[in-house]
Design an enzyme around this catalytic site. Structure first.
Site, PDB file in Angstrom:
ATOM      1  N   HIS A 194      -0.109 -19.248  29.823  1.00  6.79           N
ATOM      2  CA  HIS A 194      -0.983 -18.178  30.307  1.00  6.79           C
ATOM      3  C   HIS A 194      -1.135 -17.075  29.278  1.00  6.79           C
ATOM      4  CE1 HIS A 194      -1.117 -19.859  34.396  1.00  6.79           C
ATOM      5  NE2 HIS A 194       0.026 -20.389  33.981  1.00  6.79           N
ATOM      6  N   GLU A 215      17.032 -19.055   9.047  1.00  5.45           N
ATOM      7  CA  GLU A 215      18.097 -18.590   8.153  1.00  5.45           C
ATOM      8  C   GLU A 215      18.521 -19.742   7.236  1.00  5.45           C
ATOM      9  OE1 GLU A 215      21.387 -16.678  10.113  1.00  5.45           O
ATOM     10  OE2 GLU A 215      22.213 -15.958   8.244  1.00  5.45           O
ATOM     11  N   GLU A 263      27.820  -3.919  13.000  1.00  2.95           N
ATOM     12  CA  GLU A 263      27.428  -3.837  14.409  1.00  2.95           C
ATOM     13  C   GLU A 263      28.577  -4.255  15.320  1.00  2.95           C
ATOM     14  OE1 GLU A 263      25.780  -5.273  11.969  1.00  2.95           O
ATOM     15  OE2 GLU A 263      23.599  -5.080  12.191  1.00  2.95           O
ATOM     16  N   LYS A 295      33.056 -13.832  12.372  1.00  4.00           N
ATOM     17  CA  LYS A 295      33.684 -14.706  11.381  1.00  4.00           C
ATOM     18  C   LYS A 295      34.429 -13.861  10.340  1.00  4.00           C
ATOM     19  CE  LYS A 295      32.423 -18.259   8.029  1.00  4.00           C
ATOM     20  NZ  LYS A 295      31.371 -19.158   7.545  1.00  4.00           N
ATOM     21  N   LYS A 322      23.280  -6.602   5.284  1.00  6.08           N
ATOM     22  CA  LYS A 322      24.582  -6.061   5.671  1.00  6.08           C
ATOM     23  C   LYS A 322      24.987  -4.896   4.754  1.00  6.08           C
ATOM     24  CE  LYS A 322      26.557 -10.063   8.008  1.00  6.08           C
ATOM     25  NZ  LYS A 322      27.766 -10.799   8.324  1.00  6.08           N
ATOM     26  N   GLY A 353      27.867 -19.394  10.338  1.00  8.08           N
ATOM     27  CA  GLY A 353      27.676 -18.615  11.568  1.00  8.08           C
ATOM     28  C   GLY A 353      26.694 -19.260  12.526  1.00  8.08           C
ATOM     29  N   ARG A 354      25.537 -19.678  11.986  1.00  9.05           N
ATOM     30  CA  ARG A 354      24.504 -20.235  12.865  1.00  9.05           C
ATOM     31  C   ARG A 354      24.823 -21.655  13.311  1.00  9.05           C
ATOM     32  NH1 ARG A 354      23.150 -19.207   7.831  1.00  9.05           N
ATOM     33  NH2 ARG A 354      22.283 -20.768   6.424  1.00  9.05           N
TER      34      ARG A 354
HETATM   35  C1  G6Q Z   1      24.820 -16.780  10.260  1.00 10.17           C
HETATM   36  C2  G6Q Z   1      24.642 -15.518   9.565  1.00 10.17           C
HETATM   37  C3  G6Q Z   1      24.786 -14.263  10.386  1.00 10.17           C
HETATM   38  C4  G6Q Z   1      26.208 -13.984  10.866  1.00 10.17           C
HETATM   39  C5  G6Q Z   1      26.253 -12.574  11.423  1.00 10.17           C
HETATM   40  C6  G6Q Z   1      27.616 -12.218  11.986  1.00 10.17           C
HETATM   41  O1  G6Q Z   1      24.720 -17.884   9.760  1.00 10.17           O
HETATM   42  O2  G6Q Z   1      25.394 -15.476   8.418  1.00 10.17           O
HETATM   43  O3  G6Q Z   1      23.925 -14.282  11.490  1.00 10.17           O
HETATM   44  O4  G6Q Z   1      26.589 -14.908  11.822  1.00 10.17           O
HETATM   45  O5  G6Q Z   1      25.896 -11.669  10.430  1.00 10.17           O
HETATM   46  O6  G6Q Z   1      28.610 -12.351  11.033  1.00 10.17           O
HETATM   47  P1  G6Q Z   1      30.114 -12.278  11.442  1.00 10.17           P
HETATM   48  O7  G6Q Z   1      30.415 -13.415  12.366  1.00 10.17           O
HETATM   49  O8  G6Q Z   1      30.908 -12.350  10.178  1.00 10.17           O
HETATM   50  O9  G6Q Z   1      30.311 -10.960  12.158  1.00 10.17           O
END
Ligand code: G6Q
Length: 547
Positions: free
Chosen positions: A387, A356, A214, A208, A507, A270-271
């Site tokens: 199990h 989150e 990463e 986003k 982050k 994001g989520r």
């Molecule tokens: C989601 C969070 C987090 C985010 C990641 C990736 O709600 O904010 O999981 O999606 O940190 O972020 P970017 O899409 O900006 O790389």
């Protein structure tokens, strides 16, 4: 009085009194008192059937919980979300994942602009691109069609695509390979690419912000890998990389042509983004029509959430029961147990969605809560979990409400195996509710000394969620069910379910340590003694390795 007045409110107090009165009543007694619970305490919507009868709750509990929801403004807040109000107050953003699955003819206005046409414009571009890749019309740099897709992203830009790919694998192109790289651990990238031909590989870089350490690190590794394998011609990037982001400027800086970028908007968290362009890998796997079926499933649950009275509203019921156990019984976790191997990543996906969103300790106005908020969600597919950790659910000392998820049909029928799977699901909910009494254990000829060990008290609450079949549509409905259940819980707790300042902190943290690990001449690091010692230890190993 709590900062939000929640505990002191008449609706909460009524529930507290009701809990006192109900406490100690067993599920056996509840079923004896109302033998029709199993057909009365059920609700249906968007193709999902919810049996909530095996809960430590009566009709009165549900009425009081609904009164709590009304008094907390849950329904007004729901309407505000659908209207596009900025209900993510700490980030001053609208929360409009529901717009991602709105039909073309709907209007949702943010800042005076109807966002639905933009949503469909991106969906149409994704569909045209997916068709090109799937048909072989899109060629790699050396002219070969694409056979491998690697989605690079993390958190909200990864967990949804991974889960959806696994869940819908049955519908995916089996002659194509789909992989997901998220971890900055180089092993993730190495293992994902080791046996792939770069000439046939497309990278979908999902971020986003397009600034996440990463993802950017892995995207650079992918770029180097690709250029190295394809003879170093920079022009290859345009054929082997597409981006999904809200940040065109950073995408351009990375070297991806913004013509190959699929956008989304700051009102998609994001989520909550697996049904945005972040789902491009899902669309490449299952095709645009099935992707649209998935959106229709999400939308069907949105409509159900918006229009159905609370006493038959699946996400409202699920959310209220979660609050009931979390805040009155003190339950700390919820287990999600899909009896479907394809849903093996669903609990991991839900962990982010729920934890989150509702892992917050202050209310919208900034006061500290004096009641527990989001519980820990976890789980594994059945029957495997039976199990292992089910032992603790059956006979441990903690109350763990469980959601069981099952389907009427198997996508891979094999003899009577699906019957065995579903028999286990049903039997587990029965055993958890009613247990095994000392009399039943004795009747099996158990020696007296062993009786207490074999007794199962029962009284372990469960929800059972059933759908006809695991399809893109039912998956969409299931995800939206939990999204709106999370919403319901967050609205009652008066927290911001749509920010993530703790994740943002993560982050930033590493950025200070990274140079300290790398520079052996760096003066003594300025952290606490533990952190300093860890840095020195790693730095010494690193120096020894390179020296
Ligand atoms: C989601 C969070 C987090 C985010 C990641 C990736 O709600 O904010 O999981 O999606 O940190 O972020 P970017 O899409 O900006 O790389």
């Amino acid at each position: 009085m709590s900062p939000s007045g929640l505990r002191a409110s008449p609706a909460w107090q009524a529930l507290a009194r009701h809990w006192q009165a109900l406490n100690g009543t067993t599920l056996r007694q509840l079923f004896d008192a109302r033998p029709d619970r199993g057909t009365r305490m059920v609700a249906e919507g968007a193709g999902l059937y919810l049996d909530y009868s095996k809960n430590l709750a009566t009709g009165e509990t549900l009425r009081l919980l609904q009164a709590l929801a009304r008094s907390r403004g849950v329904f007004a807040r729901r309407d505000a979300m659908f209207r596009g109000d900025r209900i993510n107050e700490t980030e001053r953003r609208a929360v409009l994942h529901v717009a991602l699955r709105a039909p073309r003819n709907e209007r949702i206005v943010v800042d005076g602009k109807d966002v639905v046409p933009e949503v469909h414009e991106v969906l149409d571009r994704m569909a045209a691109f997916s068709d090109k890749v799937r048909s072989g019309a899109w060629r790699g740099h050396s002219g070969k069609p694409i056979r491998n897709v690697i989605s690079i992203g993390i958190g909200g830009s990864d967990l949804g695509p991974v889960m959806a790919y696994e869940a819908l694998k049955h519908y995916s192109r089996r002659d194509m390979t789909f992989r997901f790289v998220s971890n900055v651990d180089p092993t993730d990238f190495a293992e994902a690419t080791r046996d792939l031909d770069a000439e046939e590989t497309l990278f979908v870089v999902c971020s986003k912000t397009f600034t996440t350490l990463e993802t950017l690190t892995n995207a650079h590794a992918a770029r180097d890998w690709c250029l190295h394998k394809l003879g170093g011609d920079e022009a290859a990037v345009a054929k082997h990389f597409v981006a999904v982001s809200t940040n065109a400027e950073e995408v351009g800086k990375f070297g991806i042509d913004t013509a190959n970028m699929f956008g989304f908007w700051d009102w998609v968290g994001g989520r909550y983004s697996m049904d945005s362009a972040i789902g491009l890998s899902t669309m490449l796997a299952i095709g645009p029509d099935r992707f649209r079926d998935m959106l229709a499933g999400f939308h069907a649950m949105d409509v159900h959430f918006r229009r159905t009275p609370a006493d038959r509203n699946l996400p409202v019921l699920l959310g209220l029961l979660a609050v009931w156990y979390n805040d009155f019984f003190g339950a700390q976790t919820v287990a999600v147990l899909p009896y479907a191997q394809y849903l093996k990543r669903f609990p991991a996906y839900l962990q982010q969605l729920t934890m989150e969103s509702n892992g917050k300790h202050v209310t919208l106005s900034g006061g500290r809560v004096d009641y527990p908020t989001g519980p820990v969600y976890w789980g594994e597919p059945g029957t495997n979990g039976q199990h292992s950790f089910y032992q603790l659910i059956h006979q441990g000392t903690r109350l763990i409400p469980c959601d069981f998820i099952g389907f009427m049909r198997s996508l891979n029928p094999l003899g009577d195996q699906h019957d065995l799977l579903m028999a286990n699901l049903i039997a587990q909910t029965e055993a958890l509710a009613f247990g095994k009494t000392p009399a039943q254990v004795r009747a099996e000829g158990t020696p007296e000394w062993l009786v207490p060990h074999r007794v199962c008290e029962g009284n372990r609450p469960t929800n059972t969620i059933l759908a006809e079949n695991l399809t893109p549509h039912s998956l969409g409905a299931l995800v939206a069910l939990y999204e709106h259940s999370v919403f319901t819980q967050g609205a009652i707790w008066n927290i911001d379910s749509f920010d993530q300042w703790g994740v943002e902190l993560g982050k930033q943290l590493a950025s200070k340590v990274i140079p300290q690990l790398r520079d052996p001449m760096d003066p003594e690091p300025d952290h606490d003694s533990s952190t300093n010692a860890l840095i020195r230890r790693y730095r010494a190993a690193r120096t020894a390795r390179s020296g």
